[in-house]
Design an enzyme around this catalytic site. Sequence first.
Site, PDB file in Angstrom:
ATOM      1  N   CYS A  21       0.851  -1.196   0.000  1.00 54.36           N
ATOM      2  CA  CYS A  21       0.000   0.000   0.000  1.00 54.36           C
ATOM      3  C   CYS A  21       0.887   1.246   0.000  1.00 54.36           C
ATOM      4  O   CYS A  21       2.052   1.193   0.299  1.00 54.36           O
ATOM      5  CB  CYS A  21      -0.863   0.023   1.258  1.00 54.36           C
ATOM      6  N   ARG A  72       4.118   0.770  -6.633  1.00 50.06           N
ATOM      7  CA  ARG A  72       4.028  -0.240  -5.569  1.00 50.06           C
ATOM      8  C   ARG A  72       2.876  -1.208  -5.820  1.00 50.06           C
ATOM      9  O   ARG A  72       2.734  -2.206  -5.124  1.00 50.06           O
ATOM     10  CB  ARG A  72       3.833   0.448  -4.210  1.00 50.06           C
ATOM     11  N   TRP A 132      -3.108  -2.101  -1.552  1.00 54.18           N
ATOM     12  CA  TRP A 132      -2.736  -3.399  -2.135  1.00 54.18           C
ATOM     13  C   TRP A 132      -3.436  -4.429  -1.247  1.00 54.18           C
ATOM     14  O   TRP A 132      -3.026  -4.647  -0.098  1.00 54.18           O
ATOM     15  CB  TRP A 132      -1.224  -3.572  -2.111  1.00 54.18           C
ATOM     16  N   ASN A 135      -0.565   0.656   6.066  1.00 54.40           N
ATOM     17  CA  ASN A 135       0.158  -0.288   5.214  1.00 54.40           C
ATOM     18  C   ASN A 135       0.737  -1.338   6.149  1.00 54.40           C
ATOM     19  O   ASN A 135       1.432  -1.011   7.106  1.00 54.40           O
ATOM     20  CB  ASN A 135       1.278   0.418   4.445  1.00 54.40           C
ATOM     21  N   GLY A 136       0.415  -2.614   5.883  1.00 58.45           N
ATOM     22  CA  GLY A 136       0.925  -3.685   6.747  1.00 58.45           C
ATOM     23  C   GLY A 136      -0.205  -4.668   7.045  1.00 58.45           C
ATOM     24  O   GLY A 136      -1.239  -4.674   6.400  1.00 58.45           O
ATOM     25  N   GLU A 189      14.525 -22.694 -14.221  1.00 60.34           N
ATOM     26  CA  GLU A 189      14.258 -21.280 -13.876  1.00 60.34           C
ATOM     27  C   GLU A 189      15.464 -20.426 -14.199  1.00 60.34           C
ATOM     28  O   GLU A 189      15.328 -19.314 -14.727  1.00 60.34           O
ATOM     29  CB  GLU A 189      13.871 -21.162 -12.407  1.00 60.34           C
ATOM     30  N   LYS A 231      15.282 -17.179 -16.776  1.00 55.97           N
ATOM     31  CA  LYS A 231      15.706 -15.826 -16.365  1.00 55.97           C
ATOM     32  C   LYS A 231      16.656 -15.241 -17.406  1.00 55.97           C
ATOM     33  O   LYS A 231      16.516 -14.108 -17.835  1.00 55.97           O
ATOM     34  CB  LYS A 231      16.374 -15.854 -14.993  1.00 55.97           C
ATOM     35  N   GLU A 238      14.709 -14.699 -20.974  1.00 55.00           N
ATOM     36  CA  GLU A 238      13.612 -13.725 -21.138  1.00 55.00           C
ATOM     37  C   GLU A 238      14.074 -12.280 -20.995  1.00 55.00           C
ATOM     38  O   GLU A 238      13.404 -11.377 -21.488  1.00 55.00           O
ATOM     39  CB  GLU A 238      12.473 -14.022 -20.172  1.00 55.00           C
ATOM     40  N   HIS A 255      21.844 -37.877 -24.679  1.00 53.96           N
ATOM     41  CA  HIS A 255      20.801 -38.358 -25.599  1.00 53.96           C
ATOM     42  C   HIS A 255      20.518 -37.326 -26.678  1.00 53.96           C
ATOM     43  O   HIS A 255      19.407 -37.250 -27.190  1.00 53.96           O
ATOM     44  CB  HIS A 255      19.536 -38.707 -24.801  1.00 53.96           C
ATOM     45  N   LYS A 281       3.620  -8.833 -18.151  1.00 53.65           N
ATOM     46  CA  LYS A 281       3.755  -9.311 -16.770  1.00 53.65           C
ATOM     47  C   LYS A 281       2.734 -10.410 -16.481  1.00 53.65           C
ATOM     48  O   LYS A 281       3.012 -11.324 -15.742  1.00 53.65           O
ATOM     49  CB  LYS A 281       3.560  -8.160 -15.782  1.00 53.65           C
TER      50      LYS A 281
END
Length: 608
Positions: free
Chosen positions: A2, A27, A75, A101-102, A481, A485, A488, A504, A603
Site C-alpha cells: 500500500c 508499488r 494493495w 500499510n501492513g 528457472e 531468467k 527472457e 541423448h 507481466k
Amino acid sequence: MCGIVGYIGTKQAAPIILDGLSRLEYRGYDSAGMAIYDGEKINITKSVGRLKILENLTHGGETMAGICGIGHTRWATHGVPSNVNAHPHFNADGTITVVHNGIIENYIQLRRMLTDKGYQFLSETDTEVLAHLLDYYYKGNPMETVTKVLHRVEGSYALGILFADCPDQIFAARKDSPLVVGQNQDGCFIASDVPAILKYTRKIYYVDNQEIVRLRADHMHFYTVDEEEIQKESVTIDWDANAAEKAGYEHFMLKEMYEQPKTVTDTLLPRIKDNDIVIEELNMTDDELRGIRKIHIVACGSAYHAGMTGKYVIEGLARIPVEVDLASEFRYRNPILEEGAMVVVISQSGETADTLAALREAKARGFQVLGIVNVVGSSIAREADNVMYTWAGPEIAVATTKAYSAQLVALYLLAMKLGRVRGQIKNKEFVAMLGDLRCLPDQIELLLNNKFKIQKFSNRYIGAKDVFFIGRGIDYAISLEGSLKLKEISYIHSEAYAAGELKHGTISLIEEGTLVAAVSTQPDLYAKTISNMVEVKARGAFVLAVTCEENKEIEKAADYVIYIPETNPFFANSLAIIPLQLFGYYVAVGKGCDVDKPRNLAKSVTVE
Ligand code: AGP
C-alpha cells in the site's frame, strides 16, 4: 504494498496527496482514497481501480478543500478490492480516520472485542479495527490514544491518523512497514516512500520501528510508543524522482531480487507457530490432508518451475505422488483426475489465462483447487476453493524473482505440513527443517551481497549465443528457472536439461567455450552431476558450477564455482536460484536490454 501520503500545512492538501500517491503507483494497488479536514469535519472519498478515478471524482482534489489530510493506495491483503475495503477507514461518527500499510495480525481478536462492545464494522479489512480501537481509547488526547492502540495491535503497520477534534495535527507511526516524513516551508508530509514527497522536500526523516510522529503545519515531533520525545537526524535525498521509485536500484528487477529475504520471511513466518506449520488457508482437516492420494500442480513459466521443485519436495517429504503440468497442456489433454486428487495452481498474477482455464477444468470435474497466488482478489484467488497467498507484494518487473521465491516457500510449507500429518517426518527432523527455513532469508541476503562477483563473471557472456543449464532432481528444476531468467531478459538462447539427458542428443551442441551452468545442490547426486560436467568439458564447454559449500570435489570438474550456504537439500532451490537470477540480470544489463520490460513479454499473460 500500500501507499500512504499525508500533509498538513498552508497549501490545499488533496492535490498534494494525489500527486504523492501517483508517485507510489509503482508499488501496485487496486483502490485509493483520501480523508481531508475541511475546517469543520473530515470528508472521505474512496474508489476502486486506478488513482485516475479518484482524481476525476475529486476534480484533482478541488472538491476536497482543506489543508490537512491523509491518502492511501491499497494493495489488498484482507478483503477484496472494493470501495468499502479501500482506505481511509473511520470510526462511526467519522471523527477519526486512518490509513494503514501492513498486516494487523491480531485483528480477529480485536474485532471480536470491539464487536462485543457494540462497534459495527463495514469492511472485511484488518485496518478498520484500528479506526474503532482509536475511537475506543479516545478521551480527547490524541497522542495518548495512539500509544494505547499501538500497544494493543500486533503485526506490521505504517499509519497516518487524523482526528477531527485536533485538525492542527496528523499522526504517523511505524512498525516494520516503511514510513518517511519531511518538511518544507509550506508544511509537513508523511509518505510510505521517498518518491511521494521528493518533489516537496529532499530532507527526509526515516521513521523507525515503534516510533510515532506528531506533525503540525510548521514542525514535527518524534516519540517512542511510550510517549518519550526523541530527536532524529534527517537524511538528504540526492536521487532523481525516477530512481527513487526504485528506491535507488537501477531496475525494479534488482530491487525485487533484494526484496526476496523479506518476501520469504513474510510468506514463511505467519505460518510457523509453536514449532508447527499452520496453513489456515488450506481449510482442510488433518484427516482430509491424509486422504490426499495424488497432487496435480498446474502453472505456467516460472510458476511451473516452482511447481517442478514442489514435486520433488512433496514427493520427498510427504510421499504423495505429484504430477506437474503446464497449464496450456493440462487444459487440453483431457487429464486423468482420480478420486483423492488435489489440484494446486500456482500464479503470481492470478490472471494467467491458461492457469485460470486449468483451474476451471479441474473444478468442472469436481476437484478442489488450491491456489498459490500473489495478487489478492485476482481471478484465480477468487475462483480457487482455497488460497495460500505468497506475501511478495506487487511485482513490477516482468521477470519474476521475489514471487517465485515466495512460491517455493509456500510449497515447502505445504510439503512439510503434508509430511507431518502423514507421519512421514519425525519431530526432530521437522524442527530442524523449520530452523533451516528460518535461515533462508539471511542466506539469500548473503548471496545477493555476492552480486559484484557474479556481475564480473556475467560480463564474459554478454556476447554468448547459447548457454546450457543442467541439473538432476531439484537441480533440474532450478536449471529450468535459471535458463528462463537468462532467456527472457537477455534474449540469449538457453536451454535447461536434466543432466543425465545430455548424452541423448543435446551434447552435440556443445562447442569450444560454450557455457554450461551445472547446478549441484543434492548430495546424493553430486558425483553423477560431476560426471556430466566432465562429459561437457571434454567437448570444450566452460563449466560454471552452483553448489553447496561442502562439495569441494566439484572443483576438479568446474571452471568456475559459486557456492551456496548449507541448507536442507529440499530447500536448496531458494539459494541456488539467487546467483542464477543475478547472472541473467547482469548479462541483460551488459547487453543494454530493457530488463524490467523485455521485448514481446507481458507481466501477466491474460490471453491464450
Ligand atoms: C517469469 O519470469 C515470466 N514472467 C513468466 O514465465 C511467468 O512466470 C508466467 O507467465 C506465469 O505468470 P503467473 O505466475 O502470473 O501465472
